[in-house]
Design a protein around this motif. Structure first.
Motif: not given
Length: 197
Positions: A106-133
């Motif tokens: 499960l991933g999410h992708y967006g753009y933060d108008n305040v930071k002026k940056k693209y954001l992403s997150s990722w989770m999956d059933n092979f891990s218990t942590w979330m990757m953010t970038a």
């Protein structure tokens, strides 16, 4: 969640201020300016249109290098990507297999108008942590996200970089790089998404 709180709190304060002054019919200039700034920060814009190219149903071919010096593991999957929250975020639901096991992400992708940056997150059933970038586009229109994630093979947190190239309207290439044992970036995964016809 944090960005929702950041937006909701000022709105609540403005509403409380208006209710505390029932004799005043119109908001002050300062309140109008604050409301306008909040609306601009919350409204999807041109950077979100770039992400629109990710929306749809895709067949995916995944090549993964568990050991950079060894042969890659190739697998396949299906990705369903759709806009959520009024066109502010793309939700990616990925299903496939990896070495005979069912894989779900499960991933999410967006753009933060305040930071002026693209954001992403990722989770999956092979891990218990979330990757953010966080990311940006380069001069050629490639979307580049950088962040940190846990590497079970190395037993430590590593720097990661995801490069998304829009090869065409029906083909997207994603390349994932991770810092190796010597600290230098190593390609660990490449995914080719082909739009379902």
């Amino acid at each position: 969640m944090k960005s929702c709180v950041n937006l909701a709190l000022p709105l609540c304060l403005l509403a409380a201020s208006a209710l505390a002054q029932p004799d005043r019919e119109t908001p002050s200039a300062g309140e109008n300016a604050a409301m306008e700034a909040m609306m601009q920060a919350a409204t999807p814009g041109e950077p979100h249109r770039l992400l629109d190219r990710l929306v749809g149903s895709w067949d995916a071919e995944v090549t993964m290098w568990i050991d950079p010096s060894g042969p890659p593991v190739v697998s396949s999957g299906v990705s369903e990507n759709r806009w959520i929250l009024g066109g502010r975020w793309i939700e990616q639901r990925f299903r496939g297999t990896f070495q005979g096991a069912e894989f779900e992400g499960l991933g999410h992708y967006g753009y933060d108008n305040v930071k002026k940056k693209y954001l992403s997150s990722w989770m999956d059933n092979f891990s218990t942590w979330m990757m953010t970038a966080e990311g940006r586009t380069d001069a050629g229109g490639k979307l580049i996200h950088r962040g940190r994630s846990w590497d079970s093979m190395q037993g430590r947190e590593v720097e990661i970089e995801d490069r998304t190239t829009f090869v065409g309207s029906d083909h997207v290439k994603s390349e994932m790089f991770s810092s190796g044992a010597d600290g230098r970036p190593v390609k660990v995964m490449e995914i080719h998404y082909k739009r379902k016809k």
